[in-house]
Design an enzyme around this catalytic site. Sequence first.
Site, PDB file in Angstrom:
ATOM      1  N   ALA A 286      36.889   5.871  -1.752  1.00 39.17           N
ATOM      2  CA  ALA A 286      37.234   4.545  -2.247  1.00 39.17           C
ATOM      3  C   ALA A 286      35.986   3.669  -2.191  1.00 39.17           C
ATOM      4  CB  ALA A 286      38.335   3.943  -1.391  1.00 39.17           C
TER       5      ALA A 286
ATOM      6  N   GLY B 106      38.434   9.374  -0.310  1.00 42.36           N
ATOM      7  CA  GLY B 106      39.245   9.357  -1.526  1.00 42.36           C
ATOM      8  C   GLY B 106      38.736  10.330  -2.582  1.00 42.36           C
TER       9      GLY B 106
HETATM   10  N1  CO8 Z   1      31.843   2.784  -1.570  1.00 48.36           N
HETATM   11  C1  CO8 Z   1      30.916   1.977  -2.102  1.00 48.36           C
HETATM   12  N2  CO8 Z   1      29.601   2.330  -2.274  1.00 48.36           N
HETATM   13  C2  CO8 Z   1      29.252   3.563  -1.899  1.00 48.36           C
HETATM   14  C3  CO8 Z   1      30.177   4.479  -1.326  1.00 48.36           C
HETATM   15  C4  CO8 Z   1      31.538   4.050  -1.172  1.00 48.36           C
HETATM   16  N3  CO8 Z   1      32.482   4.845  -0.687  1.00 48.36           N
HETATM   17  N4  CO8 Z   1      29.522   5.621  -1.024  1.00 48.36           N
HETATM   18  C5  CO8 Z   1      28.243   5.448  -1.397  1.00 48.36           C
HETATM   19  N5  CO8 Z   1      28.077   4.207  -1.919  1.00 48.36           N
HETATM   20  C6  CO8 Z   1      26.837   3.605  -2.428  1.00 48.36           C
HETATM   21  C7  CO8 Z   1      25.897   3.251  -1.299  1.00 48.36           C
HETATM   22  O1  CO8 Z   1      26.244   1.988  -0.738  1.00 48.36           O
HETATM   23  C8  CO8 Z   1      24.560   3.230  -2.007  1.00 48.36           C
HETATM   24  O2  CO8 Z   1      24.450   2.048  -2.740  1.00 48.36           O
HETATM   25  P1  CO8 Z   1      23.087   1.162  -2.621  1.00 48.36           P
HETATM   26  O3  CO8 Z   1      22.023   2.057  -3.216  1.00 48.36           O
HETATM   27  O4  CO8 Z   1      23.396  -0.038  -3.450  1.00 48.36           O
HETATM   28  O5  CO8 Z   1      22.888   0.903  -1.176  1.00 48.36           O
HETATM   29  C9  CO8 Z   1      24.711   4.374  -3.041  1.00 48.36           C
HETATM   30  O6  CO8 Z   1      26.125   4.570  -3.194  1.00 48.36           O
HETATM   31  C10 CO8 Z   1      24.104   5.673  -2.559  1.00 48.36           C
HETATM   32  O7  CO8 Z   1      24.671   5.984  -1.294  1.00 48.36           O
HETATM   33  P2  CO8 Z   1      23.789   6.420  -0.020  1.00 48.36           P
HETATM   34  O8  CO8 Z   1      22.452   5.761  -0.081  1.00 48.36           O
HETATM   35  O9  CO8 Z   1      24.610   6.176   1.201  1.00 48.36           O
HETATM   36  O10 CO8 Z   1      23.636   7.983  -0.315  1.00 48.36           O
HETATM   37  P3  CO8 Z   1      23.358   9.144   0.745  1.00 48.36           P
HETATM   38  O11 CO8 Z   1      23.043  10.344  -0.066  1.00 48.36           O
HETATM   39  O12 CO8 Z   1      22.368   8.706   1.777  1.00 48.36           O
HETATM   40  O13 CO8 Z   1      24.753   9.364   1.524  1.00 48.36           O
HETATM   41  C11 CO8 Z   1      27.148   9.639   1.662  1.00 48.36           C
HETATM   42  C12 CO8 Z   1      25.870   9.875   0.845  1.00 48.36           C
HETATM   43  C13 CO8 Z   1      27.105  10.481   2.945  1.00 48.36           C
HETATM   44  C14 CO8 Z   1      28.353  10.082   0.814  1.00 48.36           C
HETATM   45  C15 CO8 Z   1      27.258   8.145   2.040  1.00 48.36           C
HETATM   46  O14 CO8 Z   1      27.065   7.372   0.862  1.00 48.36           O
HETATM   47  C16 CO8 Z   1      28.578   7.734   2.638  1.00 48.36           C
HETATM   48  O15 CO8 Z   1      28.843   8.003   3.797  1.00 48.36           O
HETATM   49  N6  CO8 Z   1      29.437   7.043   1.832  1.00 48.36           N
HETATM   50  C17 CO8 Z   1      30.712   6.530   2.296  1.00 48.36           C
HETATM   51  C18 CO8 Z   1      31.704   7.662   2.393  1.00 48.36           C
HETATM   52  C19 CO8 Z   1      33.028   7.198   2.951  1.00 48.36           C
HETATM   53  O16 CO8 Z   1      33.172   6.730   4.072  1.00 48.36           O
HETATM   54  N7  CO8 Z   1      34.065   7.343   2.118  1.00 48.36           N
HETATM   55  C20 CO8 Z   1      35.421   7.041   2.503  1.00 48.36           C
HETATM   56  C21 CO8 Z   1      35.793   5.726   1.930  1.00 48.36           C
HETATM   57  S1  CO8 Z   1      37.432   5.234   2.405  1.00 48.36           S
HETATM   58  C22 CO8 Z   1      38.454   6.141   1.376  1.00 48.36           C
HETATM   59  O17 CO8 Z   1      38.028   6.861   0.554  1.00 48.36           O
HETATM   60  C23 CO8 Z   1      39.964   5.997   1.482  1.00 48.36           C
HETATM   61  C24 CO8 Z   1      40.256   4.688   2.004  1.00 48.36           C
HETATM   62  C25 CO8 Z   1      41.688   4.365   2.069  1.00 48.36           C
HETATM   63  C26 CO8 Z   1      41.763   3.101   2.832  1.00 48.36           C
HETATM   64  C27 CO8 Z   1      42.671   2.138   2.247  1.00 48.36           C
HETATM   65  C28 CO8 Z   1      42.418   0.776   2.826  1.00 48.36           C
HETATM   66  C29 CO8 Z   1      43.258  -0.282   2.258  1.00 48.36           C
END
Ligand code: CO8
Length: 258
Positions: A65, A109
């Site tokens: 997400a 997600g």
């Molecule tokens: N949301 C928004 N932006 C994201 C996300 C995300 N999930 N994942 C990556 N991005 C963005 C980063 O912020 C970054 O943007 P910027 O260059 O502007 O800083 C760009 O994408 C590249 O990401 P990274 O620099 O972090 O790339 P890496 O290769 O270093 O790392 C990862 C890759 C490991 C995938 C890392 O990006 C990460 O950990 N992302 C988040 C993953 C995560 O926690 N996902 C779960 C989200 S919650 C969900 O899916 C269900 C939620 C249900 C909850 C309901 C609540 C109401």
Amino acid sequence: MTQSTILTRVETGVGIITLNRPEALNALNAQITREIAEAVDTFEADDAVGAIVVTGSDKAFAAGADIKEIKDKTFIDVFGEQFITRHWERLASARKPTIAAVSGHAVGGGCELALMCDTIVAAECARFSLPETRIGAIPGAGGTQRLTRAVGKALAMDMILTGRVLTAQEARAAGLIARVVPDGTHLATAVEMAATIARSSRPIAMLAKEAVNKAYETHLAEGIHLERRLLYATFATEDRREGMNAFAEKRKPQFRNR
Ligand code: CO8
């Protein structure tokens, strides 16, 4: 007009949805989930499409997400807008067979979106995880249910409570995915699989899918009962007759989807 966050095309009877938010590793915001749902609607209504493939980039299927979009939401916001239920689940309710072609990150997600598909093909470099508890949430797009049914309680708990990341090989060994293929070949493999499905009888493939999915939703006797009823239903189709006649006559069947 806001640029589309997905790309779609039809190839050899297969509707292909490519997630296209490279700047956010295909993080699933309101726009992309709405556009995926609309694309599924379009492909379901298109007689030229017999199966659907969902894919991302080589680096990320989807990173979950969109955290930046949802971080300030309140309970009333997510409850009121039926967050997740409204658009995300459209893929899970598709009647035509669906395949996720995964490379790179399938996180949160993103992993749950893949789990909504009927089966998953992954590149060696694919990585699967549900790390929502790391950011103070829990999986909310079916992960606690679909992952648990796919891999069992022990591994699901391990992944959900510790954020453990599975390699593609580990995911295949655990029954989360069907095939692991060399990097860069996941989409071609998934499209080939989907094209094989698309060449079979459409109503028969849909009946088979419905029967298998029932195994996730009901107890054994009820599932067997439904399976038997759906098998009997195939005897009401011209394609069942054609398939069996073609076998007896040693020729290829000509399915007409009726
Ligand atoms: N949301 C928004 N932006 C994201 C996300 C995300 N999930 N994942 C990556 N991005 C963005 C980063 O912020 C970054 O943007 P910027 O260059 O502007 O800083 C760009 O994408 C590249 O990401 P990274 O620099 O972090 O790339 P890496 O290769 O270093 O790392 C990862 C890759 C490991 C995938 C890392 O990006 C990460 O950990 N992302 C988040 C993953 C995560 O926690 N996902 C779960 C989200 S919650 C969900 O899916 C269900 C939620 C249900 C909850 C309901 C609540 C109401």
